[in-house]
Design an enzyme around this catalytic site. Structure first.
Site, short mmCIF file in Angstrom:
data_model
loop_
_atom_site.label_atom_id
_atom_site.label_comp_id
_atom_site.label_asym_id
_atom_site.label_seq_id
_atom_site.Cartn_x
_atom_site.Cartn_y
_atom_site.Cartn_z
N ASP A 30 7.70 10.36 17.96
CA ASP A 30 8.10 10.56 16.96
C ASP A 30 9.26 11.38 16.69
O ASP A 30 10.54 11.28 16.78
CB ASP A 30 7.25 11.47 15.85
N CYS A 54 -15.91 29.60 -13.50
CA CYS A 54 -17.65 30.75 -14.22
C CYS A 54 -17.09 32.16 -12.69
O CYS A 54 -17.14 31.51 -11.73
CB CYS A 54 -18.43 29.72 -13.62
N LYS A 82 -7.33 -10.33 -1.47
CA LYS A 82 -6.35 -9.74 -2.28
C LYS A 82 -5.68 -8.70 -2.40
O LYS A 82 -6.87 -7.85 -2.91
CB LYS A 82 -6.55 -10.87 -3.48
N LYS A 132 -11.97 -13.60 -7.18
CA LYS A 132 -12.35 -11.97 -7.31
C LYS A 132 -13.89 -11.32 -7.04
O LYS A 132 -14.45 -12.07 -7.28
CB LYS A 132 -11.66 -11.70 -8.85
N TYR A 185 2.73 -12.41 2.17
CA TYR A 185 1.83 -13.55 2.95
C TYR A 185 2.52 -15.04 2.05
O TYR A 185 1.75 -15.56 1.87
CB TYR A 185 0.87 -13.62 1.59
N SER A 213 1.37 -17.21 -10.31
CA SER A 213 -0.08 -16.29 -10.04
C SER A 213 -1.72 -17.61 -9.59
O SER A 213 -0.80 -18.44 -8.94
CB SER A 213 0.01 -16.15 -11.24
N LEU A 214 -2.07 -16.69 -9.90
CA LEU A 214 -3.53 -18.07 -9.12
C LEU A 214 -4.54 -17.79 -10.08
O LEU A 214 -4.48 -16.66 -11.15
CB LEU A 214 -4.16 -17.00 -8.28
N CYS A 225 -24.71 30.16 -16.23
CA CYS A 225 -25.00 31.51 -16.57
C CYS A 225 -24.85 32.13 -18.07
O CYS A 225 -25.38 33.32 -17.76
CB CYS A 225 -24.63 32.16 -15.31
N LYS A 277 -6.45 -20.54 0.64
CA LYS A 277 -5.83 -21.43 0.29
C LYS A 277 -5.58 -22.95 0.94
O LYS A 277 -6.32 -22.37 2.00
CB LYS A 277 -4.42 -20.27 0.75
N ASP A 288 -4.30 -5.28 -3.87
CA ASP A 288 -4.81 -5.18 -4.86
C ASP A 288 -3.07 -3.89 -5.47
O ASP A 288 -3.13 -2.76 -5.33
CB ASP A 288 -5.42 -3.82 -5.13
N GLU A 294 3.48 -7.90 -1.29
CA GLU A 294 2.41 -6.74 -2.31
C GLU A 294 3.30 -5.74 -1.15
O GLU A 294 2.49 -5.60 0.06
CB GLU A 294 1.46 -7.20 -1.65
N CYS A 343 -24.57 33.03 -10.09
CA CYS A 343 -24.27 32.12 -11.47
C CYS A 343 -25.24 30.94 -9.58
O CYS A 343 -24.34 30.30 -8.89
CB CYS A 343 -23.43 31.69 -11.67
N GLU A 345 11.34 11.29 20.06
CA GLU A 345 12.08 10.34 20.67
C GLU A 345 13.08 9.20 19.26
O GLU A 345 14.38 8.90 18.90
CB GLU A 345 11.47 9.76 21.57
N TYR A 346 11.77 9.68 18.52
CA TYR A 346 12.34 8.20 17.79
C TYR A 346 13.58 8.93 16.47
O TYR A 346 14.89 8.61 15.95
CB TYR A 346 11.17 8.22 16.57
N ASP A 347 13.26 10.28 16.12
CA ASP A 347 14.53 11.17 15.97
C ASP A 347 15.58 11.45 15.98
O ASP A 347 16.80 11.60 15.64
CB ASP A 347 13.23 12.28 15.14
N CYS A 381 -20.19 30.27 -19.60
CA CYS A 381 -20.54 28.69 -17.87
C CYS A 381 -21.80 28.45 -18.67
O CYS A 381 -22.75 29.08 -18.81
CB CYS A 381 -21.02 29.48 -16.80
N GLU A 389 -7.22 -15.88 2.31
CA GLU A 389 -6.81 -13.61 2.28
C GLU A 389 -7.47 -12.75 1.82
O GLU A 389 -8.05 -12.92 0.70
CB GLU A 389 -4.94 -13.48 2.90
#
Ligand code: IVH
Length: 679
Positions: free
Chosen positions: A37, A436, A120, A324, A234, A86-87, A421, A300, A122, A182, A441, A39-41, A418, A118
């Site tokens: 990281d 509490c 799906k 699904k 995808y 859509s599907l 108790c 698919k 979310d 997605e 308790c 070196e990347y920076d 509570c 594949e």
């Protein structure tokens, strides 16, 4: 002369940007960085410096421009170049067979066709436009015809390539390509985000999907940049220009996306419908181990020409279907609200529900998070409420269905005493929780012990909540350390205990003395110290005594530990009751010691190796196997790719096994893993 220097500078800039893009890709897309990281920076700093001296040379696709944009007033509308479809959904295997028969009737070629399956994802659909290899614009799906321009927000996502192709040896980019993907948040990153929020006294988010959706629609891209969004693609929606490869199949299309430098969804090739159905079942089994939430499988037709010629029903293509998982969100009646007392005394409300099946499991209770949540959502007793159960997460209430009210619903008031108790409860300024504060308790003690013995902590087999309650009410256990002095004769006094059960319990308690320091630390239930932080602490401190001497400043040096957790640790060790528990644990021989980090890492036999685990292991639990690998410098990821060094195969392996076979990844069993470690 002028020209030559400016040409050279431009060349230098181009090379530097390409180098940064490449390392960004190795890290965020391939999960396999080549440089640190730091070196990347350094590279990024170098680029920033040149650009600040020559602002006229800054281009929108420069890696410095990911989070640079100013807040927008609103999102502009954009037309999609082709409809973003859509599907149609299926919920059972029978629906998939019916789909197959329908399309077979339409076209006989379906009989000999193949499929890709594949996960799906979310998340949220996004439409990404690249012109001459540069990310030009990105939009939400909207209604499928018109979306909203969220380019500035999408730019902040590190997995999204700003330039394609990423590496020089890949094929050239087409003049114009529109890709569909997605955007989502990985489960680990989601927990991490919530941990940070809670640490700074803010409310955690409810679930990854809503958080991702909210983050993408922020007007200020800086806010989006602070959320751990990621991306997978995808589909190519549109492509134009001289360099269009022949993409006859879905598989070819996905691998072309990969060549260009896009993160691509995993796909499984299937020759029959039966196989696609079995991949769906594999996904369902592996679902809780996947790094992100999925809500089904997308099947698919592989042949793109056949896919197209099958046509559409409304907005759904006939050539694909979403299979699904059973619904995870349902509505039911909220019968009452109960209150739990946690191990730190925190009171948590929970919903008592008219029992309902969610995703095949009967649910009678669900969490309501905290009292503020009930008030904010205006959840009333008697309401119809939406309840969600996702993966292995405890079911939770999303909110009331206000339209279903009939006026009989009752507004809820949090308790003043509570429920266990009957002592007055207290509120700490700046926190959402009510506590509490009665140290004696018994409900708190029960939770404490329950946590101490749980699977992720000391893992004492055979010690369920019922027995914990018995032990406490009989007075045998007054704190967690008392478990280690339990005698058989005492256990035999308890209802339900015979010789064998008592022997077994004594033995598994004794066995737990061998647990690691990380586990012992987790089991103490110090606020904010879960498995991850406990493991970090155990890498630095050799035993509980060493940690008890640490001060807040020193603890805050550790990544992931902020002022609140640091204070919680110091407070915990300063309390007399806890000091006493530590002393007792030590005298009973419950005193694991750890090897400090440097010793582990320098000799890391697995340095640079990437492992994937599939199936059930016999000598390890999943988390033990993970620890085993990580302690030796190896990395464990959840999906097989060409960067996987080894697939560790347990019993009943899932589709990861087939994928590893396909890719020619070395497959080893547990014994071989151990052998590898000792090489
Ligand atoms: S394919 C014609 N593949 O699911 C192709 N969609 O219910 C249509 N989704 O709006 C989409 N993962 O947001 C496809 N691997 C995947 C997907 C996927 C998630 C979402 C997508 C779409 C919805 C359809």
């Amino acid at each position: 002369m002028e020209d030559r220097t400016s040409q050279e500078l431009q060349k230098k800039l181009n090379n530097l940007r390409a180098e940064i893009n490449f390392h960004n890709y190795r890290y965020h897309v391939l999960d396999n960085p080549l440089i640190s990281d730091f070196e990347y920076d350094q590279l990024l700093l170098k680029l920033r410096k040149i650009e600040s001296e020559h602002p006229e040379l800054i281009t929108p696709d420069s890696p410095t421009q990911r989070a640079g944009a100013e807040p927008a007033g609103k999102f502009d509308k954009v037309n999609h170049p082709v409809p973003v479809l859509s599907l149609s959904n299926a919920f059972e295997a029978a629906d998939i067979w019916k789909w197959y028969e329908r399309i077979l009737k339409l076209d006989k070629r379906v009989a000999g066709t193949t499929y890709v399956v594949e996960p799906k994802l979310d998340g949220l659909t996004v439409v990404l436009h690249y012109r001459n290899g540069s990310f030009e614009m990105g939009a939400t799906r909207g209604d499928g015809t018109v979306g909203e321009d969220i380019t500035a927000n999408l730019r902040t996502i590190r997995a999204l390539p700003l330039k394609i192709p990423i590496s020089k040896d890949a094929s050239e980019s087409p003049e114009y390509i529109v890709v569909r993907g997605e955007v989502f948040i990985e489960i680990e990153s989601f927990y991490e985000l919530n941990r940070r929020l809670e640490e700074s006294g803010n409310k955690p988010y409810l679930n990854p999907r809503n958080t991702a959706a909210g983050s993408l629609r922020q007007l200020d891209p800086k806010l989006t940049a602070s959320r751990p969004l990621t991306l997978m693609t995808y589909q190519i929606l549109y492509i134009e220009g001289r360099i269009i490869p022949s993409l006859r199949t879905e598989e070819e299309m996905l691998s072309y996306l990969g060549e260009l430098g896009f993160p691509v969804v995993d796909s499984t090739y299937c020759q029959t419908i039966a196989e696609t159905i079995s991949v769906h079942s594999d996904f369902e089994k592996e679902r809780t181990e996947m790094p992100f939430e999925i809500d089904g499988a997308v099947i698919k037709i592989n042949d793109r020409e056949l896919f197209e010629s099958l046509g559409y029903v409304g907005k759904d293509p006939r050539g694909a279907i979403a299979f699904k998982f059973p619904a995870q969100e349902v509505t039911t009646k909220l019968l009452d609200i109960g209150v739990n007392v946690g191990r730190t005394g925190v009171l948590t409300p929970y919903a008592i529900l008219d029992s309902v099946k969610i995703g095949g499991v009967v649910v009678k209770q669900a969490t309501l998070h905290n009292f503020d949540f009930i008030a904010e959502k205006d959840i009333r007793i008697g309401d119809r409420v939406a309840v969600k159960r996702a993966g292995d997460v405890i079911p939770y209430v999303i909110g009331p269905v206000v339209d279903a009210r009939n006026g009989d619903e009752v507004i809820y008031k949090p308790p003043l005493l509570c429920p266990n108790c009957n002592q007055p409860v207290e509120h700490i300024d700046g926190e959402v929780a009510w506590y509490c504060v009665n140290a004696t308790c018994s409900a708190q003690l029960v939770r404490n012990v329950e946590h101490f013995v749980s699977r992720g902590a000391m893992d004492i087999v055979g010690l369920g909540i019922k027995i914990v309650e018995q032990l406490i009410s009989a007075g045998f256990v007054k704190d967690v350390s008392d478990l280690f002095t339990l005698e058989k004769a005492e256990l035999l006094e308890l209802e339900g205990f015979a010789e064998k059960k008592a022997d077994n319990l004594i033995e598994s308690i004794a066995e737990s003395k061998k647990q690691s320091l990380a586990r012992l630390l987790t089991s103490l239930g110090i606020r904010g110290v879960g498995e991850v932080i406990a493991a970090d602490l155990a890498r630095i401190y050799t035993d509980l005594d060493a940690l008890s001497f640490a001060n807040e400043e020193e603890l805050q040096q550790i990544e992931g530990i902020g002022p609140n957790i640091a204070q919680a640790i110091v407070d915990w060790f300063s309390q007399d009751t806890n000091k006493n528990v530590v002393l007792k644990l030590k005298s009973y021989g419950v005193w694991p010691r750890s090897v400090p980090q440097t010793e582990i890492y320098t000799g890391g036999t697995f340095n640079g190796l990437v492992f994937v685990i599939t199936g059930t292991l016999s000598s390890f639990t999943r988390s033990e196997a993970k620890d085993f690998i990580q302690q030796r410098g190896g990395k464990v990821t959840n999906s097989v790719s060409k960067n996987t060094s080894y697939l560790v195969r347990g019993d009943n392996p899932g589709s990861k096994f087939d994928k590893a076979l396909d890719l020619g990844i070395s497959i080893i069993n547990e014994a071989e893993l151990q052998e590898l470690a000792s090489e």
